[in-house]
Design a protein around this motif. Structure first.
Motif, PDB file in Angstrom:
ATOM      1  N   TRP A 106       0.814  -1.218   0.000  1.00  0.00           N
ATOM      2  CA  TRP A 106       0.000   0.000   0.000  1.00  0.00           C
ATOM      3  C   TRP A 106       0.851   1.273   0.000  1.00  0.00           C
ATOM      4  O   TRP A 106       0.335   2.372  -0.130  1.00  0.00           O
ATOM      5  N   LEU A 107       2.176   1.124   0.145  1.00  0.00           N
ATOM      6  CA  LEU A 107       3.052   2.297   0.205  1.00  0.00           C
ATOM      7  C   LEU A 107       3.165   3.003  -1.145  1.00  0.00           C
ATOM      8  O   LEU A 107       3.049   2.387  -2.198  1.00  0.00           O
ATOM      9  N   SER A 108       3.442   4.270  -1.100  1.00  0.00           N
ATOM     10  CA  SER A 108       3.644   5.081  -2.296  1.00  0.00           C
ATOM     11  C   SER A 108       4.858   4.588  -3.073  1.00  0.00           C
ATOM     12  O   SER A 108       5.832   4.103  -2.498  1.00  0.00           O
ATOM     13  N   SER A 109       4.825   4.760  -4.377  1.00  0.00           N
ATOM     14  CA  SER A 109       5.939   4.327  -5.220  1.00  0.00           C
ATOM     15  C   SER A 109       7.198   5.168  -5.000  1.00  0.00           C
ATOM     16  O   SER A 109       8.275   4.802  -5.447  1.00  0.00           O
ATOM     17  N   GLU A 110       7.090   6.288  -4.283  1.00  0.00           N
ATOM     18  CA  GLU A 110       8.253   7.131  -4.000  1.00  0.00           C
ATOM     19  C   GLU A 110       9.108   6.608  -2.856  1.00  0.00           C
ATOM     20  O   GLU A 110      10.182   7.124  -2.597  1.00  0.00           O
ATOM     21  N   VAL A 111       8.608   5.611  -2.122  1.00  0.00           N
ATOM     22  CA  VAL A 111       9.371   5.093  -0.991  1.00  0.00           C
ATOM     23  C   VAL A 111       9.932   3.716  -1.307  1.00  0.00           C
ATOM     24  O   VAL A 111       9.394   2.989  -2.142  1.00  0.00           O
ATOM     25  N   ILE A 114      10.574 -12.376  -0.761  1.00  0.00           N
ATOM     26  CA  ILE A 114      11.156 -11.111  -1.207  1.00  0.00           C
ATOM     27  C   ILE A 114      10.812 -10.919  -2.678  1.00  0.00           C
ATOM     28  O   ILE A 114      11.045 -11.794  -3.497  1.00  0.00           O
ATOM     29  N   ASP A 115      10.228  -9.761  -2.995  1.00  0.00           N
ATOM     30  CA  ASP A 115       9.920  -9.419  -4.377  1.00  0.00           C
ATOM     31  C   ASP A 115      11.007  -8.459  -4.856  1.00  0.00           C
ATOM     32  O   ASP A 115      11.012  -7.291  -4.492  1.00  0.00           O
ATOM     33  N   GLU A 116      11.934  -8.976  -5.636  1.00  0.00           N
ATOM     34  CA  GLU A 116      13.067  -8.153  -6.075  1.00  0.00           C
ATOM     35  C   GLU A 116      12.667  -7.110  -7.109  1.00  0.00           C
ATOM     36  O   GLU A 116      13.318  -6.074  -7.236  1.00  0.00           O
ATOM     37  N   ALA A 117      11.593  -7.336  -7.830  1.00  0.00           N
ATOM     38  CA  ALA A 117      11.135  -6.369  -8.829  1.00  0.00           C
ATOM     39  C   ALA A 117      10.459  -5.167  -8.171  1.00  0.00           C
ATOM     40  O   ALA A 117      10.552  -4.042  -8.671  1.00  0.00           O
ATOM     41  N   ASN A 118       9.774  -5.395  -7.047  1.00  0.00           N
ATOM     42  CA  ASN A 118       9.070  -4.326  -6.345  1.00  0.00           C
ATOM     43  C   ASN A 118       9.114  -4.643  -4.856  1.00  0.00           C
ATOM     44  O   ASN A 118       8.316  -5.426  -4.362  1.00  0.00           O
ATOM     45  N   SER A 119      10.048  -4.036  -4.147  1.00  0.00           N
ATOM     46  CA  SER A 119      10.251  -4.362  -2.727  1.00  0.00           C
ATOM     47  C   SER A 119       9.018  -4.089  -1.869  1.00  0.00           C
ATOM     48  O   SER A 119       8.861  -4.691  -0.810  1.00  0.00           O
ATOM     49  N   ARG A 120       8.121  -3.214  -2.321  1.00  0.00           N
ATOM     50  CA  ARG A 120       6.894  -2.959  -1.560  1.00  0.00           C
ATOM     51  C   ARG A 120       6.002  -4.197  -1.511  1.00  0.00           C
ATOM     52  O   ARG A 120       5.186  -4.350  -0.606  1.00  0.00           O
ATOM     53  N   ARG A 121       6.148  -5.101  -2.472  1.00  0.00           N
ATOM     54  CA  ARG A 121       5.336  -6.325  -2.503  1.00  0.00           C
ATOM     55  C   ARG A 121       5.974  -7.475  -1.725  1.00  0.00           C
ATOM     56  O   ARG A 121       5.430  -8.577  -1.703  1.00  0.00           O
TER      57      ARG A 121
END
Length: 111
Positions: free
Chosen positions: A15-20, A57-64
């Motif tokens: 749910w975090l913003s793509s800027e973080v 761990i999602d290396e493509a998108n750490s937020r996931r």
């Protein structure tokens, strides 16, 4: 005992913003203040300290990236509180932490 008593608790930064950029995530038992699972995204290191816990761990998108635990030992009417801490780097320099908690309760079956 069937599968009706198994519940999953998840800690993620989806749910975090793509800027973080998350750098650390911790899933823990709130009342016991015990770490269940944690991941350091800088070193790609995951630690699980309790049974039935995992990390992806999602290396493509750490937020996931996702920490999870299965809750299998609640009695009817019992509840347990879990917490999640996500530390992020904002704008490349500033570190910020987000924390939240969730209550898991086993309710009785309806007749």
């Amino acid at each position: 005992m069937g599968k009706d008593h198994i519940q999953e608790v998840v800690c993620t930064g989806e749910w975090l913003s793509s800027e973080v950029n998350p750098i650390l995530m911790v899933l823990f038992s709130w009342r016991q203040n015990q770490v269940i699972a944690s991941v350091n995204l800088a070193s790609k290191e995951c630690l699980t300290a309790r049974s039935f816990s995992s990390c992806r761990i999602d290396e493509a998108n750490s937020r996931r990236t996702r920490l999870a635990a299965l809750v299998v030992d609640l009695e009817y009417g019992e509840e347990r509180v879990y917490g999640c801490n996500v530390s992020v780097v904002e704008s490349g320099t500033r570190m910020v932490s987000f924390s939240w908690r969730v209550t898991v309760k086993r309710v009785s079956k309806c007749s």
